[in-house]
Design a protein around this motif. Sequence first.
Motif, PDB file in Angstrom:
ATOM      1  N   ALA A 173     -11.839  14.906   4.839  1.00 43.48           N
ATOM      2  CA  ALA A 173     -10.651  14.385   5.519  1.00 43.48           C
ATOM      3  C   ALA A 173      -9.601  13.932   4.517  1.00 43.48           C
ATOM      4  O   ALA A 173      -8.404  13.984   4.809  1.00 43.48           O
ATOM      5  N   VAL A 174     -10.053  13.487   3.339  1.00 41.41           N
ATOM      6  CA  VAL A 174      -9.152  12.879   2.360  1.00 41.41           C
ATOM      7  C   VAL A 174      -9.529  13.315   0.952  1.00 41.41           C
ATOM      8  O   VAL A 174     -10.719  13.458   0.631  1.00 41.41           O
ATOM      9  N   LEU A 175      -8.531  13.526   0.123  1.00 43.70           N
ATOM     10  CA  LEU A 175      -8.704  13.650  -1.329  1.00 43.70           C
ATOM     11  C   LEU A 175      -7.902  12.512  -1.958  1.00 43.70           C
ATOM     12  O   LEU A 175      -6.685  12.439  -1.790  1.00 43.70           O
ATOM     13  N   GLN A 176      -8.578  11.637  -2.677  1.00 40.50           N
ATOM     14  CA  GLN A 176      -7.925  10.492  -3.325  1.00 40.50           C
ATOM     15  C   GLN A 176      -7.880  10.730  -4.829  1.00 40.50           C
ATOM     16  O   GLN A 176      -8.923  10.881  -5.466  1.00 40.50           O
ATOM     17  N   VAL A 177      -6.668  10.777  -5.392  1.00 43.88           N
ATOM     18  CA  VAL A 177      -6.513  11.070  -6.821  1.00 43.88           C
ATOM     19  C   VAL A 177      -5.368  10.251  -7.417  1.00 43.88           C
ATOM     20  O   VAL A 177      -4.545   9.676  -6.704  1.00 43.88           O
ATOM     21  N   GLU A 178      -5.311  10.232  -8.736  1.00 43.89           N
ATOM     22  CA  GLU A 178      -4.194   9.601  -9.434  1.00 43.89           C
ATOM     23  C   GLU A 178      -2.896  10.346  -9.095  1.00 43.89           C
ATOM     24  O   GLU A 178      -2.840  11.568  -9.161  1.00 43.89           O
ATOM     25  N   PHE A 179      -1.863   9.584  -8.739  1.00 43.64           N
ATOM     26  CA  PHE A 179      -0.600  10.198  -8.323  1.00 43.64           C
ATOM     27  C   PHE A 179       0.530   9.206  -8.532  1.00 43.64           C
ATOM     28  O   PHE A 179       0.482   8.064  -8.060  1.00 43.64           O
ATOM     29  N   HIS A 180       1.544   9.640  -9.263  1.00 44.16           N
ATOM     30  CA  HIS A 180       2.726   8.824  -9.540  1.00 44.16           C
ATOM     31  C   HIS A 180       3.810   9.761 -10.067  1.00 44.16           C
ATOM     32  O   HIS A 180       3.550  10.967 -10.249  1.00 44.16           O
ATOM     33  N   PRO A 181       5.026   9.283 -10.322  1.00 44.04           N
ATOM     34  CA  PRO A 181       6.086  10.204 -10.737  1.00 44.04           C
ATOM     35  C   PRO A 181       5.777  11.029 -11.980  1.00 44.04           C
ATOM     36  O   PRO A 181       6.294  12.148 -12.111  1.00 44.04           O
ATOM     37  N   LYS A 182       4.945  10.543 -12.885  1.00 44.08           N
ATOM     38  CA  LYS A 182       4.606  11.323 -14.073  1.00 44.08           C
ATOM     39  C   LYS A 182       3.433  12.267 -13.853  1.00 44.08           C
ATOM     40  O   LYS A 182       3.093  13.047 -14.738  1.00 44.08           O
ATOM     41  N   LEU A 183       2.811  12.203 -12.678  1.00 45.85           N
ATOM     42  CA  LEU A 183       1.691  13.090 -12.354  1.00 45.85           C
ATOM     43  C   LEU A 183       1.812  13.481 -10.880  1.00 45.85           C
ATOM     44  O   LEU A 183       1.181  12.896 -10.005  1.00 45.85           O
ATOM     45  N   CYS A 198      -5.975  15.239   3.819  1.00 50.24           N
ATOM     46  CA  CYS A 198      -4.979  14.215   3.520  1.00 50.24           C
ATOM     47  C   CYS A 198      -5.016  13.884   2.029  1.00 50.24           C
ATOM     48  O   CYS A 198      -6.059  13.528   1.484  1.00 50.24           O
ATOM     49  N   PHE A 199      -3.873  13.995   1.385  1.00 53.52           N
ATOM     50  CA  PHE A 199      -3.738  13.680  -0.041  1.00 53.52           C
ATOM     51  C   PHE A 199      -3.372  12.200  -0.170  1.00 53.52           C
ATOM     52  O   PHE A 199      -2.350  11.757   0.353  1.00 53.52           O
ATOM     53  N   GLN A 200      -4.229  11.424  -0.840  1.00 49.82           N
ATOM     54  CA  GLN A 200      -4.023   9.983  -0.981  1.00 49.82           C
ATOM     55  C   GLN A 200      -3.916   9.599  -2.453  1.00 49.82           C
ATOM     56  O   GLN A 200      -4.636  10.129  -3.296  1.00 49.82           O
ATOM     57  N   ALA A 201      -3.013   8.655  -2.748  1.00 51.29           N
ATOM     58  CA  ALA A 201      -2.744   8.265  -4.136  1.00 51.29           C
ATOM     59  C   ALA A 201      -3.495   7.008  -4.534  1.00 51.29           C
ATOM     60  O   ALA A 201      -3.625   6.068  -3.755  1.00 51.29           O
ATOM     61  N   TYR A 202      -3.968   7.010  -5.778  1.00 48.29           N
ATOM     62  CA  TYR A 202      -4.323   5.749  -6.423  1.00 48.29           C
ATOM     63  C   TYR A 202      -3.576   5.685  -7.752  1.00 48.29           C
ATOM     64  O   TYR A 202      -3.027   6.670  -8.219  1.00 48.29           O
ATOM     65  N   SER A 203      -3.554   4.509  -8.347  1.00 45.13           N
ATOM     66  CA  SER A 203      -2.824   4.270  -9.600  1.00 45.13           C
ATOM     67  C   SER A 203      -1.360   4.680  -9.495  1.00 45.13           C
ATOM     68  O   SER A 203      -0.808   5.321 -10.392  1.00 45.13           O
ATOM     69  N   SER A 204      -0.724   4.257  -8.407  1.00 47.75           N
ATOM     70  CA  SER A 204       0.689   4.591  -8.186  1.00 47.75           C
ATOM     71  C   SER A 204       1.608   4.000  -9.238  1.00 47.75           C
ATOM     72  O   SER A 204       2.740   4.466  -9.408  1.00 47.75           O
ATOM     73  N   LEU A 205       1.148   2.967  -9.943  1.00 44.34           N
ATOM     74  CA  LEU A 205       1.965   2.314 -10.965  1.00 44.34           C
ATOM     75  C   LEU A 205       1.624   2.809 -12.371  1.00 44.34           C
ATOM     76  O   LEU A 205       2.110   2.257 -13.359  1.00 44.34           O
ATOM     77  N   GLY A 206       0.775   3.841 -12.444  1.00 45.80           N
ATOM     78  CA  GLY A 206       0.384   4.353 -13.761  1.00 45.80           C
ATOM     79  C   GLY A 206      -0.326   3.305 -14.584  1.00 45.80           C
ATOM     80  O   GLY A 206      -0.031   3.130 -15.776  1.00 45.80           O
ATOM     81  N   CYS A 223      18.568  -0.645  -6.301  1.00 49.41           N
ATOM     82  CA  CYS A 223      18.292  -0.934  -4.888  1.00 49.41           C
ATOM     83  C   CYS A 223      17.770  -2.351  -4.673  1.00 49.41           C
ATOM     84  O   CYS A 223      17.381  -2.704  -3.548  1.00 49.41           O
ATOM     85  N   GLY A 224      17.751  -3.163  -5.738  1.00 52.78           N
ATOM     86  CA  GLY A 224      17.358  -4.559  -5.595  1.00 52.78           C
ATOM     87  C   GLY A 224      15.906  -4.765  -5.236  1.00 52.78           C
ATOM     88  O   GLY A 224      15.562  -5.708  -4.513  1.00 52.78           O
ATOM     89  N   ARG A 225      15.056  -3.894  -5.737  1.00 55.85           N
ATOM     90  CA  ARG A 225      13.623  -3.981  -5.475  1.00 55.85           C
ATOM     91  C   ARG A 225      12.851  -4.045  -6.789  1.00 55.85           C
ATOM     92  O   ARG A 225      13.391  -3.740  -7.858  1.00 55.85           O
ATOM     93  N   SER A 226      11.571  -4.405  -6.702  1.00 52.97           N
ATOM     94  CA  SER A 226      10.759  -4.450  -7.909  1.00 52.97           C
ATOM     95  C   SER A 226      10.366  -3.033  -8.312  1.00 52.97           C
ATOM     96  O   SER A 226      10.332  -2.125  -7.467  1.00 52.97           O
ATOM     97  N   PRO A 227      10.073  -2.814  -9.593  1.00 56.77           N
ATOM     98  CA  PRO A 227       9.607  -1.487 -10.012  1.00 56.77           C
ATOM     99  C   PRO A 227       8.370  -1.036  -9.235  1.00 56.77           C
ATOM    100  O   PRO A 227       8.258   0.142  -8.877  1.00 56.77           O
ATOM    101  N   ALA A 228       7.458  -1.968  -8.954  1.00 58.07           N
ATOM    102  CA  ALA A 228       6.254  -1.597  -8.202  1.00 58.07           C
ATOM    103  C   ALA A 228       6.614  -1.112  -6.805  1.00 58.07           C
ATOM    104  O   ALA A 228       6.086  -0.095  -6.329  1.00 58.07           O
ATOM    105  N   GLN A 229       7.517  -1.818  -6.130  1.00 56.61           N
ATOM    106  CA  GLN A 229       7.922  -1.409  -4.788  1.00 56.61           C
ATOM    107  C   GLN A 229       8.571  -0.030  -4.800  1.00 56.61           C
ATOM    108  O   GLN A 229       8.328   0.797  -3.911  1.00 56.61           O
TER     109      GLN A 229
END
Length: 288
Positions: A173-183, A198-206, A223-229
């Motif tokens: 049902a799900v594949l959970q992998v490292e995913f963020h703008p650099k990957l 379903c493709f699910q992300a972990y380590s979104s903050l690298g 946009c007045g938000r934190s880098p994490a957000q």
Amino acid sequence: MAEQQPSVLLNTGAQMPLLGLGTFRLRGPEETHRVIDAALAAGYRAFDTAAVYRNEADLGSALRDLLPKHGLTRGDIFITSKLGPQDQGSRASAGCAQSLEQLGFEYIDLYLVHWPGTQGLRVGDQQNPRNRAESWAVLERFHADGKFRAIGVSNYTPGHLKELLQVCRVPPAVLQVEFHPKLAQRELRALCRETGVCFQAYSSLGTGALLTDPAVLAVAAGCGRSPAQVLLRWAVQQGVPVLPKSSQPERAVENGRVFDFHLSEEDMGKLSALDCGEKYCWDPTAVA
């Protein structure tokens, strides 16, 4: 966060929240209770743990204690756990049963094979694919018995996922992998779309490295938000579920505020342009 936060439809027919709390950093019953309390108050309804995190029992205990306080029942939350690499293959049944026992609930919403390899074997050992197949058959049995409402995998490469899809009776049902703008994991995401996984992300903050990236900082300032957000919003705006982790209640609450703003097409493009295939976490590519 809204009480009814956005979710994704799994191939089982179940809805999985787009935002979940990763519990990798939680240690001990007091810290776990404190963070879970804040997360439930902030609207989190999904919680991700694993056998190797050694906190399944603390998470289960905290949820049983806190759900009534927040006017919730077991059916209102989504729990994910994972089979440890040490239990891959012949020990899979005992590993699955132990996760259920540690969490202390009658069922787990989603249970994953955490890693394509087996602890103690070389990455190139041809026993690895045999152990994966044996583990998956066990997960299918627990799924058939209603103990695991959905089953899936984590850290699988396109090759590992194709291998599983060719032989499984119950598709993941799900594949959970490292995913963020650099990957950006383009090949894996395309394969998941094609096969209904379903493709699910972990380590979104690298692992924190992306929080100081100039491009991320510029978008956050704009946009007045934190880098994490901003990093988390980049994923959920593409429909990718995320699992930010924190041992600080206030940080968990802040990370959860990703549904009350929108990144412009230009900002999304700036972040997506960072893709360079960089991995900050485990690299499964060499696992046979």
